[in-house]
Design an enzyme around this catalytic site. Structure first.
Site, PDB file in Angstrom:
ATOM      1  N   LYS A  26       0.836  -1.204   0.000  1.00 28.33           N
ATOM      2  CA  LYS A  26       0.000   0.000   0.000  1.00 28.33           C
ATOM      3  C   LYS A  26       0.878   1.265   0.000  1.00 28.33           C
ATOM      4  O   LYS A  26       2.102   1.184   0.205  1.00 28.33           O
ATOM      5  CB  LYS A  26      -0.922  -0.042   1.233  1.00 28.33           C
ATOM      6  CG  LYS A  26      -1.962  -1.182   1.161  1.00 28.33           C
ATOM      7  CD  LYS A  26      -2.928  -1.097   2.339  1.00 28.33           C
ATOM      8  CE  LYS A  26      -3.964  -2.207   2.292  1.00 28.33           C
ATOM      9  NZ  LYS A  26      -4.949  -2.105   3.408  1.00 28.33           N
TER      10      LYS A  26
ATOM     11  N   TYR B 147     -12.352  -2.102  -3.546  1.00 23.41           N
ATOM     12  CA  TYR B 147     -12.868  -2.178  -2.177  1.00 23.41           C
ATOM     13  C   TYR B 147     -14.398  -2.159  -2.132  1.00 23.41           C
ATOM     14  O   TYR B 147     -14.986  -1.823  -1.105  1.00 23.41           O
ATOM     15  CB  TYR B 147     -12.297  -1.023  -1.345  1.00 23.41           C
ATOM     16  CG  TYR B 147     -10.885  -1.260  -0.839  1.00 23.41           C
ATOM     17  CD1 TYR B 147     -10.551  -2.428  -0.143  1.00 23.41           C
ATOM     18  CD2 TYR B 147      -9.884  -0.306  -1.021  1.00 23.41           C
ATOM     19  CE1 TYR B 147      -9.255  -2.640   0.325  1.00 23.41           C
ATOM     20  CE2 TYR B 147      -8.585  -0.508  -0.540  1.00 23.41           C
ATOM     21  CZ  TYR B 147      -8.285  -1.679   0.131  1.00 23.41           C
ATOM     22  OH  TYR B 147      -7.007  -1.884   0.613  1.00 23.41           O
TER      23      TYR B 147
ATOM     24  N   PHE C 105     -15.677   3.658   7.131  1.00 21.76           N
ATOM     25  CA  PHE C 105     -14.310   4.061   6.775  1.00 21.76           C
ATOM     26  C   PHE C 105     -14.039   4.000   5.269  1.00 21.76           C
ATOM     27  O   PHE C 105     -12.908   4.185   4.833  1.00 21.76           O
ATOM     28  CB  PHE C 105     -13.290   3.192   7.526  1.00 21.76           C
ATOM     29  CG  PHE C 105     -13.458   1.708   7.310  1.00 21.76           C
ATOM     30  CD1 PHE C 105     -12.914   1.075   6.198  1.00 21.76           C
ATOM     31  CD2 PHE C 105     -14.157   0.942   8.223  1.00 21.76           C
ATOM     32  CE1 PHE C 105     -13.065  -0.282   5.992  1.00 21.76           C
ATOM     33  CE2 PHE C 105     -14.320  -0.429   8.039  1.00 21.76           C
ATOM     34  CZ  PHE C 105     -13.772  -1.038   6.915  1.00 21.76           C
TER      35      PHE C 105
ATOM     36  N   ARG D 153      -2.021 -14.555   3.585  1.00 24.30           N
ATOM     37  CA  ARG D 153      -2.805 -13.875   4.626  1.00 24.30           C
ATOM     38  C   ARG D 153      -2.152 -14.088   5.999  1.00 24.30           C
ATOM     39  O   ARG D 153      -2.095 -13.164   6.823  1.00 24.30           O
ATOM     40  CB  ARG D 153      -4.250 -14.390   4.640  1.00 24.30           C
ATOM     41  CG  ARG D 153      -5.074 -14.026   3.415  1.00 24.30           C
ATOM     42  CD  ARG D 153      -5.555 -12.595   3.400  1.00 24.30           C
ATOM     43  NE  ARG D 153      -6.448 -12.265   4.490  1.00 24.30           N
ATOM     44  CZ  ARG D 153      -7.110 -11.111   4.583  1.00 24.30           C
ATOM     45  NH1 ARG D 153      -6.988 -10.186   3.633  1.00 24.30           N
ATOM     46  NH2 ARG D 153      -7.888 -10.859   5.599  1.00 24.30           N
TER      47      ARG D 153
ATOM     48  N   THR E 213      -5.704  -7.842  10.247  1.00 19.85           N
ATOM     49  CA  THR E 213      -6.001  -6.556   9.606  1.00 19.85           C
ATOM     50  C   THR E 213      -5.515  -5.380  10.442  1.00 19.85           C
ATOM     51  O   THR E 213      -4.908  -4.444   9.930  1.00 19.85           O
ATOM     52  CB  THR E 213      -7.529  -6.431   9.375  1.00 19.85           C
ATOM     53  OG1 THR E 213      -7.945  -7.519   8.560  1.00 19.85           O
ATOM     54  CG2 THR E 213      -7.888  -5.120   8.712  1.00 19.85           C
TER      55      THR E 213
ATOM     56  N   ARG F  23       2.324  -7.083   8.970  1.00 17.53           N
ATOM     57  CA  ARG F  23       1.636  -6.022   9.703  1.00 17.53           C
ATOM     58  C   ARG F  23       2.105  -5.964  11.156  1.00 17.53           C
ATOM     59  O   ARG F  23       2.183  -4.876  11.753  1.00 17.53           O
ATOM     60  CB  ARG F  23       0.122  -6.228   9.617  1.00 17.53           C
ATOM     61  CG  ARG F  23      -0.442  -5.895   8.232  1.00 17.53           C
ATOM     62  CD  ARG F  23      -1.802  -6.493   8.027  1.00 17.53           C
ATOM     63  NE  ARG F  23      -2.483  -5.976   6.832  1.00 17.53           N
ATOM     64  CZ  ARG F  23      -3.632  -6.462   6.376  1.00 17.53           C
ATOM     65  NH1 ARG F  23      -4.230  -7.467   7.006  1.00 17.53           N
ATOM     66  NH2 ARG F  23      -4.180  -5.959   5.300  1.00 17.53           N
TER      67      ARG F  23
ATOM     68  N   ASN G 132      -1.964  -0.161   7.103  1.00 14.80           N
ATOM     69  CA  ASN G 132      -1.491  -1.497   7.470  1.00 14.80           C
ATOM     70  C   ASN G 132      -0.637  -2.170   6.401  1.00 14.80           C
ATOM     71  O   ASN G 132      -0.566  -3.392   6.318  1.00 14.80           O
ATOM     72  CB  ASN G 132      -2.666  -2.382   7.929  1.00 14.80           C
ATOM     73  CG  ASN G 132      -3.703  -2.572   6.842  1.00 14.80           C
ATOM     74  OD1 ASN G 132      -3.517  -2.119   5.718  1.00 14.80           O
ATOM     75  ND2 ASN G 132      -4.777  -3.272   7.172  1.00 14.80           N
TER      76      ASN G 132
ATOM     77  N   HIS H 170      -1.990  -5.278   1.192  1.00 16.40           N
ATOM     78  CA  HIS H 170      -3.293  -5.896   0.891  1.00 16.40           C
ATOM     79  C   HIS H 170      -3.050  -7.299   0.353  1.00 16.40           C
ATOM     80  O   HIS H 170      -2.089  -7.528  -0.367  1.00 16.40           O
ATOM     81  CB  HIS H 170      -4.049  -5.097  -0.182  1.00 16.40           C
ATOM     82  CG  HIS H 170      -5.223  -5.860  -0.725  1.00 16.40           C
ATOM     83  ND1 HIS H 170      -6.449  -5.865  -0.104  1.00 16.40           N
ATOM     84  CD2 HIS H 170      -5.330  -6.717  -1.783  1.00 16.40           C
ATOM     85  CE1 HIS H 170      -7.270  -6.663  -0.773  1.00 16.40           C
ATOM     86  NE2 HIS H 170      -6.616  -7.195  -1.803  1.00 16.40           N
TER      87      HIS H 170
ATOM     88  N   GLU I 160      -9.533  -9.741  -8.156  1.00 14.85           N
ATOM     89  CA  GLU I 160      -8.545  -8.677  -7.978  1.00 14.85           C
ATOM     90  C   GLU I 160      -7.412  -8.775  -9.008  1.00 14.85           C
ATOM     91  O   GLU I 160      -6.944  -7.756  -9.524  1.00 14.85           O
ATOM     92  CB  GLU I 160      -8.020  -8.704  -6.540  1.00 14.85           C
ATOM     93  CG  GLU I 160      -9.119  -8.305  -5.553  1.00 14.85           C
ATOM     94  CD  GLU I 160      -8.793  -8.563  -4.092  1.00 14.85           C
ATOM     95  OE1 GLU I 160      -7.684  -9.069  -3.784  1.00 14.85           O
ATOM     96  OE2 GLU I 160      -9.651  -8.256  -3.239  1.00 14.85           O
TER      97      GLU I 160
HETATM   98  P1  DAT Z   1      -7.897  -6.944   5.066  1.00 19.27           P
HETATM   99  O1  DAT Z   1      -7.086  -5.845   4.416  1.00 19.27           O
HETATM  100  O2  DAT Z   1      -7.143  -7.619   6.174  1.00 19.27           O
HETATM  101  O3  DAT Z   1      -8.472  -7.921   4.067  1.00 19.27           O
HETATM  102  P2  DAT Z   1     -10.580  -5.843   5.254  1.00 19.27           P
HETATM  103  O4  DAT Z   1     -10.820  -6.403   3.891  1.00 19.27           O
HETATM  104  O5  DAT Z   1     -11.570  -6.180   6.326  1.00 19.27           O
HETATM  105  O6  DAT Z   1      -9.141  -6.238   5.801  1.00 19.27           O
HETATM  106  O7  DAT Z   1     -10.508  -4.254   5.176  1.00 19.27           O
HETATM  107  C1  DAT Z   1      -9.852  -3.629   4.090  1.00 19.27           C
HETATM  108  C2  DAT Z   1      -9.025  -2.492   4.624  1.00 19.27           C
HETATM  109  O8  DAT Z   1      -9.891  -1.517   5.217  1.00 19.27           O
HETATM  110  C3  DAT Z   1      -8.054  -2.877   5.745  1.00 19.27           C
HETATM  111  O9  DAT Z   1      -6.851  -3.374   5.241  1.00 19.27           O
HETATM  112  C4  DAT Z   1      -7.901  -1.576   6.468  1.00 19.27           C
HETATM  113  C5  DAT Z   1      -9.255  -0.909   6.337  1.00 19.27           C
HETATM  114  N1  DAT Z   1     -10.080  -1.137   7.526  1.00 19.27           N
HETATM  115  C6  DAT Z   1     -10.642  -2.302   7.912  1.00 19.27           C
HETATM  116  N2  DAT Z   1     -11.328  -2.162   9.050  1.00 19.27           N
HETATM  117  C7  DAT Z   1     -11.211  -0.851   9.398  1.00 19.27           C
HETATM  118  C8  DAT Z   1     -11.691  -0.051  10.477  1.00 19.27           C
HETATM  119  N3  DAT Z   1     -12.439  -0.569  11.439  1.00 19.27           N
HETATM  120  N4  DAT Z   1     -11.339   1.260  10.494  1.00 19.27           N
HETATM  121  C9  DAT Z   1     -10.566   1.793   9.521  1.00 19.27           C
HETATM  122  N5  DAT Z   1     -10.092   1.098   8.481  1.00 19.27           N
HETATM  123  C10 DAT Z   1     -10.393  -0.197   8.413  1.00 19.27           C
HETATM  124 MG    MG Z   2      -9.908  -7.709   2.619  1.00 20.68          MG
END
Ligand code: DAT
Ligand code: MG
Length: 148
Positions: free
Chosen positions: A9, A49, A57, A85, A91, A102, A112, A115, A126
């Protein structure tokens, strides 16, 4: 052979972590199929996304991922989706184990570092969003005989 989409990222690129992250997956034994430094348009970010569209968020997430270049990659190997993963960690970096990407390099959930696709369906989706057919390279590494 299974493939996944991984992306350093904007925070990871700014912090010079591309090499460190590529190195972890290389040393694990996975094979790089494609990789490029690129900027993500707002449209691509919203599509990528899409599953988070209704989350509070979402706006921040799109702003962050479009805030600077990312390093997009396709990796291949047995169970690469789930293993990547695990190597990424939880996350939220505060819950990510030391030794994970991470866990070692992140502090807050907003930034973080990496991705990674979370299922075979999302990996296919993706990879298709980010890579053209000709950007994925087929080749054999003799080393694979020593890994599998
Ligand atoms: P991951 O990236 O582990 O697959 P995700 O798909 O649930 O996680 O979320 C995508 C991204 O969104 C994640 O890398 C960071 C952001 N994110 C997730 N939960 C969040 C939250 N509660 N507040 C702010 N950003 C968040
Ligand atoms: Mg995800």
């Amino acid at each position: 052979m299974e493939r996944t989409f991984l992306m350093v990222k904007p925070d990871g690129v700014q912090r010079n972590l591309i090499g460190e992250i590529v190195s972890r997956f290389e040393k694990k034994g996975f094979q790089l199929v494609g990789g490029k430094l690129m900027s993500i348009s707002k449209e691509l970010a919203e599509e990528h996304y899409g599953e988070h569209k209704e989350r509070p968020f979402f706006g921040e997430l799109v702003d962050f991922i479009t805030s600077g270049p990312v390093f997009a990659m396709v990796w291949e190997g047995e169970n690469v989706i789930a293993t990547a993963r695990q190597m990424m960690g939880s996350t939220n970096p505060k819950d990510a184990a030391p030794g994970t990407i991470r866990g070692d390099f992140g502090i807050t959930v907003g930034k973080n570092v990496i991705h990674g696709s979370d299922s075979p369906a999302s990996a296919e989706r993706e990879i298709g969003l980010f890579f053209k057919e000709e950007e994925k390279v087929e080749y054999k590494k003799l080393m694979n005989e020593w890994i599998n």
